[in-house]
Scaffold this motif. Structure first.
Motif, mmCIF file in Angstrom:
data_model
loop_
_atom_site.group_PDB
_atom_site.id
_atom_site.type_symbol
_atom_site.label_atom_id
_atom_site.label_comp_id
_atom_site.label_asym_id
_atom_site.label_seq_id
_atom_site.Cartn_x
_atom_site.Cartn_y
_atom_site.Cartn_z
ATOM 1 N N THR A 187 8.683 -11.139 10.724
ATOM 2 C CA THR A 187 7.666 -10.117 10.984
ATOM 3 C C THR A 187 7.721 -9.022 9.930
ATOM 4 N N VAL A 188 8.920 -8.600 9.546
ATOM 5 C CA VAL A 188 9.034 -7.589 8.491
ATOM 6 C C VAL A 188 8.584 -8.169 7.151
ATOM 7 N N GLU A 189 8.898 -9.423 6.905
ATOM 8 C CA GLU A 189 8.455 -10.049 5.657
ATOM 9 C C GLU A 189 6.929 -10.140 5.606
ATOM 10 N N TRP A 190 6.294 -10.442 6.742
ATOM 11 C CA TRP A 190 4.823 -10.431 6.803
ATOM 12 C C TRP A 190 4.279 -9.040 6.480
ATOM 13 N N LEU A 191 4.888 -8.017 7.063
ATOM 14 C CA LEU A 191 4.472 -6.639 6.796
ATOM 15 C C LEU A 191 4.538 -6.334 5.309
ATOM 16 N N ASP A 192 5.642 -6.675 4.684
ATOM 17 C CA ASP A 192 5.838 -6.384 3.265
ATOM 18 C C ASP A 192 4.826 -7.148 2.410
ATOM 19 N N ARG A 193 4.558 -8.370 2.785
ATOM 20 C CA ARG A 193 3.710 -9.249 1.971
ATOM 21 C C ARG A 193 2.222 -8.948 2.138
ATOM 22 N N GLU A 194 1.787 -8.639 3.358
ATOM 23 C CA GLU A 194 0.356 -8.596 3.646
ATOM 24 C C GLU A 194 -0.169 -7.239 4.111
ATOM 25 N N MET A 195 0.726 -6.313 4.464
ATOM 26 C CA MET A 195 0.249 -5.095 5.127
ATOM 27 C C MET A 195 0.756 -3.810 4.482
ATOM 28 N N THR A 196 1.241 -3.881 3.254
ATOM 29 C CA THR A 196 1.802 -2.705 2.598
ATOM 30 C C THR A 196 0.998 -2.363 1.357
ATOM 31 N N SER A 197 0.602 -1.094 1.255
ATOM 32 C CA SER A 197 -0.171 -0.653 0.100
ATOM 33 C C SER A 197 0.729 -0.520 -1.117
ATOM 34 N N ALA A 198 0.103 -0.424 -2.280
ATOM 35 C CA ALA A 198 0.862 -0.270 -3.525
ATOM 36 C C ALA A 198 1.704 1.002 -3.503
ATOM 37 N N GLU A 199 1.253 2.022 -2.756
ATOM 38 C CA GLU A 199 1.982 3.288 -2.699
ATOM 39 C C GLU A 199 3.084 3.284 -1.643
ATOM 40 N N GLY A 200 3.090 2.278 -0.759
ATOM 41 C CA GLY A 200 4.136 2.195 0.254
ATOM 42 C C GLY A 200 3.680 2.446 1.674
ATOM 43 N N GLY A 201 2.407 2.801 1.881
ATOM 44 C CA GLY A 201 1.903 2.968 3.238
ATOM 45 C C GLY A 201 1.629 1.634 3.900
ATOM 46 N N PHE A 202 1.669 1.622 5.225
ATOM 47 C CA PHE A 202 1.408 0.401 5.981
ATOM 48 C C PHE A 202 -0.026 0.432 6.528
ATOM 49 N N TYR A 203 -0.756 -0.654 6.275
ATOM 50 C CA TYR A 203 -2.130 -0.760 6.754
ATOM 51 C C TYR A 203 -2.178 -0.953 8.267
ATOM 52 N N SER A 204 -3.363 -0.776 8.834
ATOM 53 C CA SER A 204 -3.488 -0.712 10.294
ATOM 54 C C SER A 204 -3.605 -2.064 10.982
ATOM 55 N N SER A 205 -4.407 -2.993 10.432
ATOM 56 C CA SER A 205 -4.641 -4.231 11.180
ATOM 57 C C SER A 205 -5.261 -5.300 10.297
ATOM 58 N N LEU A 206 -5.160 -6.533 10.786
ATOM 59 C CA LEU A 206 -5.919 -7.675 10.266
ATOM 60 C C LEU A 206 -6.864 -8.132 11.356
ATOM 61 N N ASP A 207 -8.132 -8.342 11.012
ATOM 62 C CA ASP A 207 -9.125 -8.758 11.994
ATOM 63 C C ASP A 207 -8.807 -10.124 12.591
ATOM 64 N N ALA A 208 -9.411 -10.383 13.740
ATOM 65 C CA ALA A 208 -9.291 -11.694 14.383
ATOM 66 C C ALA A 208 -10.208 -12.718 13.727
ATOM 67 N N ASP A 209 -11.343 -12.260 13.186
ATOM 68 C CA ASP A 209 -12.394 -13.167 12.712
ATOM 69 C C ASP A 209 -12.316 -13.379 11.208
ATOM 70 N N ALA A 265 -10.682 -9.715 7.533
ATOM 71 C CA ALA A 265 -10.751 -8.383 6.927
ATOM 72 C C ALA A 265 -9.525 -7.568 7.323
ATOM 73 N N ARG A 266 -9.117 -6.696 6.433
ATOM 74 C CA ARG A 266 -7.949 -5.839 6.682
ATOM 75 C C ARG A 266 -8.399 -4.390 6.770
ATOM 76 N N ASP A 267 -7.982 -3.708 7.822
ATOM 77 C CA ASP A 267 -8.251 -2.282 7.962
ATOM 78 C C ASP A 267 -7.178 -1.541 7.185
ATOM 79 N N GLU A 268 -7.571 -0.923 6.075
ATOM 80 C CA GLU A 268 -6.603 -0.322 5.167
ATOM 81 C C GLU A 268 -6.399 1.169 5.383
ATOM 82 N N LYS A 269 -6.803 1.663 6.553
ATOM 83 C CA LYS A 269 -6.389 3.022 6.913
ATOM 84 C C LYS A 269 -4.877 3.030 7.112
ATOM 85 N N ILE A 270 -4.256 4.109 6.691
ATOM 86 C CA ILE A 270 -2.833 4.301 6.910
ATOM 87 C C ILE A 270 -2.697 5.430 7.922
ATOM 88 N N LEU A 271 -2.342 5.093 9.164
ATOM 89 C CA LEU A 271 -2.270 6.058 10.258
ATOM 90 C C LEU A 271 -0.829 6.520 10.442
#
Length: 480
Positions: free
Chosen positions: A89-111, A198-204
């Motif tokens: 799960t952490v490897e998925w986060l690092d690979r698919e959900m982390t911005s170049a600056e180090g923030g974590f994105y919010s979600s990946l869509d279902a569709d 689609a990926r929601d790239e807001k960093i909350l």
């Protein structure tokens, strides 16, 4: 959150049923379709009782809470499946959900391409074509059929124990593990060529704080330097981009930080910073957490009623100032704030932090008793306040192998309500728990304490583990 509290309950009472509930629940999720068997990470929820068919959207906050739970559960059980899924799960986060600056994105869509789950499902013919000779064992392990289990295709899940799957596939367990690992790499690469959701790239801020805490805990638990780098990078991003003189901002996207944060944003980020401190023993993270805690009290605490509100004093004035104290999909701002004050109050021996936390808990005692499942996280705070923290101070040169051995001993054991600190010995420290903790025989030394009353200082990991177990039993005695 309820599962995390049950894990605390097991450790305090030795009630095996509580541990079984946590282990079985985690395994059911990890083996079901709600867990992405190819790429890692958990979907938002399941639409059936067997956890087979998920709503395929992946949310940062779900994975944050499950990452921390998984790390704690491995500490308690040493279960290899729990370890693997948490790390993936952490490897998925690092690979698919982390911005170049180090923030974590919010979600990946279902569709994707207009169809829910299309990115994640497989036909039997696809698997046969991609996997060749490995296909039979793979399909047996993951319950693949010609007709499928979702609109004619297959959501991958683990329908039976891996030992039974190996027997049915006609291979031994070691061979099956190799087949599954090889097949997952092939299928991930094939899936990556599909149209992505689609990926929601807001960093909350609040969700990042929760995930930062999960990653830092996993890094410490599994001794993963790559996870440690990920955690520190995210913490530095949050401190740089989303904290303004102790006040936390809500959202960041495409270089723009906006909206003054809510109570949950402040408390979650500060707790994340404390987790990074426990990982690195860099005291700057305690200073930053305390700065946020002080701003949180200034802007969200109401001394007249003795409670936190969800919005700041200078926020838009509504008919009623929002204050939701229940824990839902994420912990409430109130329960996170109380936990922060309890932790800092113990770490810094600060009576004012403790006073506010205790007052808030007492005010919510009746609803916690009547509706416990609505207060999963807050119950953990009540546990810490009632039965006390287990305080561990490690002193010595932090790069010394003997210091690392003590650090590793703490990391591998589940210690509820742990307050951990470390550093070189000194007579006075900005962290009170480190004050007046000398070395023994000039060796790195561990102090295990409750309410600042410490056991005999020890220098070897086995003695430290014994003391941690004794401290946990002492908490149990307080229950009787």
């Amino acid at each position: 959150m309820v599962l995390d509290f049950l894990l605390r309950h097991w450790k305090r009472t030795a009630t095996s049923e509580a541990l079984e509930i946590v282990v079985n629940s985690f395994r059911k999720m990890a083996r079901g379709g709600i867990y992405d068997q190819i790429g890692g990470g958990f979907a938002r929820y399941s639409v059936d009782a067997s956890w087979l068919v998920p709503h395929f959207e992946k949310m940062l906050y779900d994975n944050a809470l499950l990452t921390r739970l998984g790390a704690h559960l491995w500490q308690a059980t040493k279960d290899e499946e729990v370890r693997r899924v948490t790390i993936e799960t952490v490897e998925w986060l690092d690979r698919e959900m982390t911005s170049a600056e180090g923030g974590f994105y919010s979600s990946l869509d279902a569709d994707s391409e207009g169809h829910e789950g299309k990115f994640y499902v497989w036909s039997e013919d696809e698997l046969d074509s991609l996997l060749g000779a490995d296909s039979r064992a793979f399909k047996t392990y993951y319950g693949v059929t010609r007709g499928g289990n979702f609109d004619g295709k297959n959501i991958l899940f683990v329908p039976s124990d891996p030992v039974a799957a190996a027997t049915r596939a006609g291979v031994d367990e070691e061979a099956l593990d190799a087949i599954i690992a090889r097949a997952r790499r092939i299928l991930y690469d094939a899936r990556a060529r599909r149209a992505w959701p689609a990926r929601d790239e807001k960093i909350l801020a609040s969700w990042n704080g929760l995930m930062l805490r999960g990653v830092a805990t996993a890094a410490r638990t599994f001794d993963r330097s790559d996870f440690a780098k990920l955690a520190v990078r995210n913490a530095e991003f949050l401190a740089r981009e989303m904290v303004r003189k102790g006040r936390v901002m809500r959202s960041h996207k495409e270089g723009v930080t906006r909206i003054t944060g809510f109570l949950e944003d402040h408390a979650a980020v500060a707790l994340g910073f404390l987790a990074v401190y426990e990982l690195t023993f860099d005291e700057r993270w305690v200073d930053r957490a305390r700065e946020i805690a002080d701003a949180m009290i200034e802007w969200f605490w109401d001394e007249e009623i003795g409670a936190f509100f969800d919005t700041a004093r200078d926020a838009e004035q509504l008919i009623t100032r929002p204050r939701d104290v229940t824990d839902n999909a994420t912990p409430s701002g109130t329960s996170l704030a109380i936990e922060l004050l309890l932790h800092l109050g113990d770490l810094q021996q600060d009576s004012e932090y403790r006073r506010r936390a205790k007052f808030s808990l007492e005010a919510l005692a009746e609803p916690m008793l009547r509706f416990p499942t609505a207060f999963g996280h807050l119950l953990g705070c009540a546990d810490m306040e009632l039965y006390g923290a287990i305080e561990v101070a490690l002193v010595g040169e932090m790069l010394h192998p003997a210091f690392k051995a003590l650090e590793h001993a703490v990391a591998e054991r589940y210690v509820p309500s742990l307050v951990l600190t470390g550093g070189v010995p000194r007579s006075r420290s900005s962290i009170k728990l480190l004050d007046h903790r000398p070395l023994v025989d000039d060796k790195p030394t561990a102090y295990v304490c409750r309410s600042y009353t410490c056991d005999r200082p020890v220098t070897d990991p086995d003695s430290l583990l014994d003391q941690l177990e004794s401290a946990a039993k002492a908490r149990a005695v307080a229950t009787v």
